[in-house]
Design an enzyme around this catalytic site. Structure first.
Site, mmCIF file in Angstrom:
data_model
loop_
_atom_site.group_PDB
_atom_site.id
_atom_site.type_symbol
_atom_site.label_atom_id
_atom_site.label_comp_id
_atom_site.label_asym_id
_atom_site.label_seq_id
_atom_site.Cartn_x
_atom_site.Cartn_y
_atom_site.Cartn_z
ATOM 1 N N HIS A 119 0.872 -1.185 0.000
ATOM 2 C CA HIS A 119 0.000 0.000 0.000
ATOM 3 C C HIS A 119 0.911 1.238 0.000
ATOM 4 C CE1 HIS A 119 -2.730 2.995 1.846
ATOM 5 N NE2 HIS A 119 -3.738 2.197 1.526
ATOM 6 N N ASP A 197 3.281 -4.476 7.963
ATOM 7 C CA ASP A 197 2.039 -3.715 7.898
ATOM 8 C C ASP A 197 0.889 -4.711 8.093
ATOM 9 O OD1 ASP A 197 -0.302 -2.516 7.089
ATOM 10 O OD2 ASP A 197 0.498 -1.684 5.223
ATOM 11 N N GLN A 200 -4.390 -5.338 7.143
ATOM 12 C CA GLN A 200 -5.413 -6.268 6.630
ATOM 13 C C GLN A 200 -5.344 -7.620 7.335
ATOM 14 O OE1 GLN A 200 -7.764 -5.367 4.645
ATOM 15 N NE2 GLN A 200 -6.990 -3.484 3.738
ATOM 16 N N LYS A 223 -10.233 -0.442 10.592
ATOM 17 C CA LYS A 223 -10.513 -1.663 9.819
ATOM 18 C C LYS A 223 -10.833 -2.834 10.752
ATOM 19 C CE LYS A 223 -7.221 -0.395 6.177
ATOM 20 N NZ LYS A 223 -7.954 0.156 5.042
ATOM 21 N N CYS A 363 -4.716 2.419 -3.596
ATOM 22 C CA CYS A 363 -3.474 2.970 -3.014
ATOM 23 C C CYS A 363 -2.314 2.012 -3.214
ATOM 24 C CB CYS A 363 -3.637 3.290 -1.529
ATOM 25 S SG CYS A 363 -4.902 4.500 -1.192
HETATM 26 C C1 LIG Z 1 -2.351 -2.908 3.654
HETATM 27 C C2 LIG Z 1 -2.724 -1.509 4.048
HETATM 28 N N1 LIG Z 1 -1.803 -0.710 4.581
HETATM 29 C C3 LIG Z 1 -2.080 0.550 4.957
HETATM 30 C C4 LIG Z 1 -3.341 1.071 4.811
HETATM 31 C C5 LIG Z 1 -3.613 2.476 5.252
HETATM 32 O O1 LIG Z 1 -4.489 2.510 6.343
HETATM 33 P P1 LIG Z 1 -4.817 3.890 7.089
HETATM 34 O O2 LIG Z 1 -5.412 4.767 6.028
HETATM 35 O O3 LIG Z 1 -5.767 3.535 8.168
HETATM 36 O O4 LIG Z 1 -3.514 4.434 7.607
HETATM 37 C C6 LIG Z 1 -4.342 0.289 4.254
HETATM 38 C C7 LIG Z 1 -5.700 0.846 4.033
HETATM 39 O O5 LIG Z 1 -6.326 0.619 3.041
HETATM 40 C C8 LIG Z 1 -4.026 -1.040 3.866
HETATM 41 O O6 LIG Z 1 -4.953 -1.834 3.306
#
Ligand SMILES: Cc1ncc(COP(=O)(O)O)c(C=O)c1O
Length: 406
Positions: A119, A197, A200, A223, A363
Site C-alpha cells: 500500500h 504492515d 489487513q 478496519k 493505493c
Molecule cells: C495494507 C494496508 N496498509 C495501509 C493502509 C492504510 O491505512 P490507514 O489509512 O488507516 O492508515 C491500508 C488501508 O487501506 C491497507 O490496506
C-alpha cells in the site's frame, strides 16, 4: 458461513430503495458494532477529561480508560502495553518508524527493501527516507499468482547493505497472506530490521506479535471494528528506547529546559500531545468484541466466505480475479476485472443493486503497474457478511453486464 452478528451493526439496518445494505468493502473500513459506538458515547458522556494531567477523580477515570484500552489492545495481539504505541492510523505508525528509526539508522549506501504489493502507506515514507539519505529503495517482486518469491528476499539480504525490510502481512489488492514469521526470521538473521504492515491481518485472523517476530508491527483501528483516528505500532523495546522521538511537544517529555528536553518513558515518548482517548476506548471495545467472537472463528468464517466468493465470481463470464487462486492463501477479499467494463462502472452498477464494493488502484499504484492494470474492482468481506451478500453481488454483476450489452 454466517456468524449471525449482522444485528449488532446498526448501519446494516439501513435500506436503499427497499433493499438491505450489502457492505462488501471491509478492506477499506469496517462497520462498527453497537458495543463500540456505545463505549465511545459512554466515555464522552461520563468519563471525558484530558489524560495524564489531572489529579481530580474524573481525570483519573479518563487515564484508566485510556491506559486500560492500551492493555486490551496489546493483549489482543500478545504484545506488551509498554511497547504498544497509539498513533492516528497505520500510515502514521509507519511514518513514525521511517522518521524516528529510519533517519537515525539508514544512511548513504544503505538499502531499504519493500515489496511490489505494498500500500502507498508502506512505500512513500521509504521513498522519502531513501531520497533524503542517499539510500536505495529496492522491491521484492510477486509472481503471476501474487505470491512473493522467498529466494528473492535471500538474494536481497545477501547483498549486505539492507538495513530494513518492510512488507505487508496481507495484501489489500491481491489478498495474499505472506509468510511473515519466516520472513522476519530471515531479516533478523541477516542483521536487518523488519516492519510488518498488519492493516489487513489483525482484523481478520489471529495475530501473535511474538510469533510474527517483527521489530515493528503496525495496524489501524478503523478496519478492526474500531473508530477512525486510532492506529497501533508495536515495537521492539530496545529499538524504541534507542530511537529519537517522532512528533514532539506535550506529554512525550520527562523535562523541558530552555534549550533542550528529555523524553518520557515508553510508550508515551512516542505520543505527543493529547492522544485519541475516546478512539482508544472504542478500539478497546472493538477488540473485546472480536475476542468474544474468537479470531479463529472470524478467520474460518471469512476463509469459507472467500472460497464461496471465488467460486461464484468464477461463474461470471469475462471476470478475472487477481491474486492467489485458493481461499487458504488469501485474506477475505477478491480484486477483479470484467472484460469490456471499467472497474468504476462495475462498482457503480453493483451499487445500483445495493452492493458496496470498491474500485480504483487501492493505493497500490506500483502493483497495478506490475499487473498491467490501472484499476480493479474489489469485494471484501467481514464478520457481518453471509453467502447471500455474495449472491447479491453476482446478481448485480450479471445485471451490469446486460446494461453493457455483454
Ligand atoms: C495494507 C494496508 N496498509 C495501509 C493502509 C492504510 O491505512 P490507514 O489509512 O488507516 O492508515 C491500508 C488501508 O487501506 C491497507 O490496506
Amino acid at each position: 458461513m454466517d456468524l449471525g452478528v449482522r444485528g449488532d451493526f446498526p448501519i446494516l439496518e439501513r435500506e436503499w430503495e427497499g433493499r438491505p445494505l450489502i457492505y462488501l468493502d471491509s478492506a477499506a473500513t469496517s462497520q462498527k458494532p453497537r458495543a463500540v459506538i456505545e463505549a465511545v458515547a459512554e466515555h464522552l458522556e461520563k468519563h471525558n477529561a484530558n489524560v495524564h494531567r489531572g489529579v481530580y477523580a474524573l481525570a483519573q477515570e479518563a487515564d484508566a480508560a485510556y491506559d486500560g484500552a492500551r492493555r486490551k489492545v496489546a493483549e489482543f495481539v500478545g504484545a506488551d502495553p509498554k511497547t504498544t504505541i497509539f498513533t492516528k492510523n497505520v500510515t502514521e505508525a509507519i511514518n513514525l518508524v521511517a522518521y524516528a528509526w529510519g533517519r537515525a539508522n539508514v544512511g548513504e549506501g544503505d538499502a531499504v527493501v519493500i515489496t511490489t504489493m505494498e500500500h502507498h502507506a508502506n512505500i512513500v515514507p521509504w521513498q522519502m527516507l531513501c531520497r533524503e539519505k542517499g539510500s536505495e529503495l529496492r522491491y521484492l517482486e510477486v509472481d503471476e499468482h501474487g505470491v512473493l518469491d522467498p529466494a528473492g528476499l535471500d538474494r536481497e539480504l545477501e547483498r549486505g547493505d539492507v538495513r530494513l525490510v518492510a512488507f505487508t502481512h496481507v495484501s489489500n489488492v491481491l489478498g495474499t497472506i505472506n509468510p511473515v514469521a519466516e520472513m522476519t526470521a530471515r531479516v533478523r538473521a541477516a542483521g536487518a530490521v523488519s516492519l510488518v504492515d498488519g492493516a489487513q491481518a489483525v482484523p481478520h485472523m489471529p495475530v501473535d506479535i511474538g510469533a510474527v517476530g517483527a521489530d515493528f508491527y503496525a495496524w489501524t483501528g478503523h478496519k478492526a471494528l474500531g473508530p477512525t483516528g486510532i492506529g497501533v505500532l508495536h515495537g521492539r523495546r530496545e529499538l524504541l528506547q534507542e530511537m529519537p522521538p517522532f512528533l514532539t511537544g506535550g506529554d512525550m517529555i520527562a523535562s523541558v529546559d530552555f534549550q533542550s528536553a528529555t523524553w518520557n518513558e515508553l510508550p508515551y515518548k512516542f505520543e505527543a500531545g493529547t492522544p485519541p482517548v475516546a478512539e482508544a476506548v472504542g478500539l478497546g471495545a472493538a477488540v473485546d468484541y472480536l475476542s468474544t467472537l474468537g479470531m479463529e472463528r472470524v478467520r474460518t468464517h471469512e476463509r469459507e466466505l472467500t472460497w464461496y466468493m471465488l467460486k461464484r465470481l468464477s461463474e461470471v463470464p469475462g471476470l478475472r480475479v487477481v491474486g492467489p487462486p485458493d481461499a487458504a492463501g488469501r485474506g477475505g477479499l477478491a480484486s477483479f476485472a470484467i472484460e469490456g467494463m471499467h472497474p468504476h462502472d462495475v462498482a457503480e452498477l453493483a451499487d445500483r443493486g445495493g452492493v458496496c464494493i470498491r474500485a480504483g488502484h487501492h493505493c497500490a499504484q506500483p502493483l497495478m503497474r506490475r499487473l498491467g492494470m490501472s484499476a480493479t474492482a474489489r469485494a471484501s468481506v467481514g464478520i457481518y457478511n453471509a453467502p447471500e451478500d455474495i449472491d447479491a453481488l453476482v446478481a448485480a454483476l450479471a445485471a451490469g453486464r446486460k446494461v453493457f450489452g455483454l
